[in-house]
Scaffold this active site. Structure first.
Site, short mmCIF file in Angstrom:
data_model
loop_
_atom_site.label_atom_id
_atom_site.label_comp_id
_atom_site.label_asym_id
_atom_site.label_seq_id
_atom_site.Cartn_x
_atom_site.Cartn_y
_atom_site.Cartn_z
N ASP A 67 2.21 -1.33 13.38
CA ASP A 67 3.53 -1.95 13.29
C ASP A 67 4.66 -0.95 13.42
O ASP A 67 4.46 0.27 13.44
CB ASP A 67 3.66 -2.71 11.96
CG ASP A 67 3.09 -1.92 10.77
OD1 ASP A 67 3.19 -0.69 10.78
OD2 ASP A 67 2.56 -2.55 9.85
N ASN A 136 1.06 -8.01 -2.23
CA ASN A 136 0.94 -9.46 -2.00
C ASN A 136 -0.21 -9.80 -1.04
O ASN A 136 -0.34 -10.93 -0.59
CB ASN A 136 2.26 -10.03 -1.47
CG ASN A 136 2.67 -9.43 -0.14
OD1 ASN A 136 1.99 -8.56 0.41
ND2 ASN A 136 3.79 -9.89 0.40
N HIS A 138 -0.70 -8.45 2.00
CA HIS A 138 -0.41 -8.35 3.44
C HIS A 138 -1.10 -7.14 4.05
O HIS A 138 -1.34 -6.14 3.38
CB HIS A 138 1.10 -8.33 3.72
CG HIS A 138 1.77 -7.02 3.46
ND1 HIS A 138 2.71 -6.84 2.49
CD2 HIS A 138 1.68 -5.81 4.10
CE1 HIS A 138 3.15 -5.59 2.51
NE2 HIS A 138 2.53 -4.94 3.48
N GLU A 143 2.69 -11.15 6.54
CA GLU A 143 3.02 -11.60 5.20
C GLU A 143 2.28 -12.90 4.86
O GLU A 143 1.75 -13.58 5.73
CB GLU A 143 4.54 -11.82 5.09
CG GLU A 143 5.37 -10.59 5.39
CD GLU A 143 5.31 -9.52 4.31
OE1 GLU A 143 4.43 -9.61 3.42
OE2 GLU A 143 6.12 -8.60 4.34
#
Length: 241
Positions: A67, A136, A138, A143
């Site tokens: 990314d 979380n 990810h 996400e």
């Protein structure tokens, strides 16, 4: 899924570097999927040491990063291009033409995403993909609730991710709210996957990844469906397993 629990971050980094080096030794022209953030830094340092000791040669490898922040130039110290160059690439003999990182300032970001996946496919696919994991759940910048089918795409970052990444910036207001990221489909097409996690703050995410229901609410849970995943964690991150 294969789980390796180690005592600390240093051992996690050495184990991951050993797996990566073995891949390159067995296949010198390997396609490496690479990650950024604080988690893989130790692995990169170990690989640099192995390169300096003549144990591994990067001259034939090609790399694809997971990314890049959207709207940040490559020369910005917070860009992942800058991170990779200053923490890894400048210290090894990888060829610049073989390095691939999403262009976060592309005028046509949709076309950039299409082209990125095309380059991965034309290379023969990623042989081994390194992943970290967010609190979380990810992976990359995929996400919770992101479409499992997504290939490389523009992602709106979750509030928890922005808060977590704020430590790298002068203020939370400076943290980009979007990023270009490999999608879950792109990641799952990798032949092998290594996921790294350390610290008690990752324990919940690791538990849900390995033992929870497969759900877009915990993006990493889809790794349960991959046939060659190695998860390397320290004892703190494994504490809920």
């Amino acid at each position: 899924m294969r789980l390796i629990v180690v005592d600390n971050y240093e051992e996690m980094s050495k184990k991951a570097a050993s797996i990566m080096a073995s891949q390159i030794i067995l296949k010198p022209e390997s396609i490496l999927g690479l990650a950024t953030g604080s988690t893989p830094l130790g692995m990169y340092k170990e690989l640099i040491k192995m390169y300096n000791d003549g144990e591994v040669d990067f001259s034939q490898v090609r790399t694809f990063n997971l990314d890049e922040y959207y709207g940040i130039r490559r020369d910005n110290e917070q860009s992942y291009y800058y991170y990779m160059d200053n923490n890894f690439f400048k210290y090894i003999n990888v060829k610049e033409d073989n390095i691939n990182i999403p262009n976060g300032t592309a005028e046509d970001v949709e076309q950039e995403c299409i082209n990125y996946d095309k380059r991965i496919k034309e290379s023969g696919g990623i042989d081994i993909q390194v992943l970290g994991i967010g609190v979380n759940g990810h992976i990359g910048f995929n996400e919770p609730d992101v479409n499992f089918e997504a290939q490389t795409h523009l992602v709106k970052l979750d509030k928890k991710t922005i808060e977590s990444n704020a430590r790298f910036f002068n203020s939370i207001e400076e943290v980009p709210v979007k990023a270009v990221s490999m999608g879950m489909k792109t990641i799952m097409n990798s032949k092998k996957i290594i996921l790294l996690a350390n610290g008690i703050n990752k324990a919940d995410a690791i538990e849900k990844t390995m033992k929870g229901k497969i759900s877009p609410e915990v993006p990493a849970s889809i790794l349960q469906l991959h046939n060659d995943v190695t998860i390397i964690v320290d004892k703190a991150a494994a504490s809920k397993l």
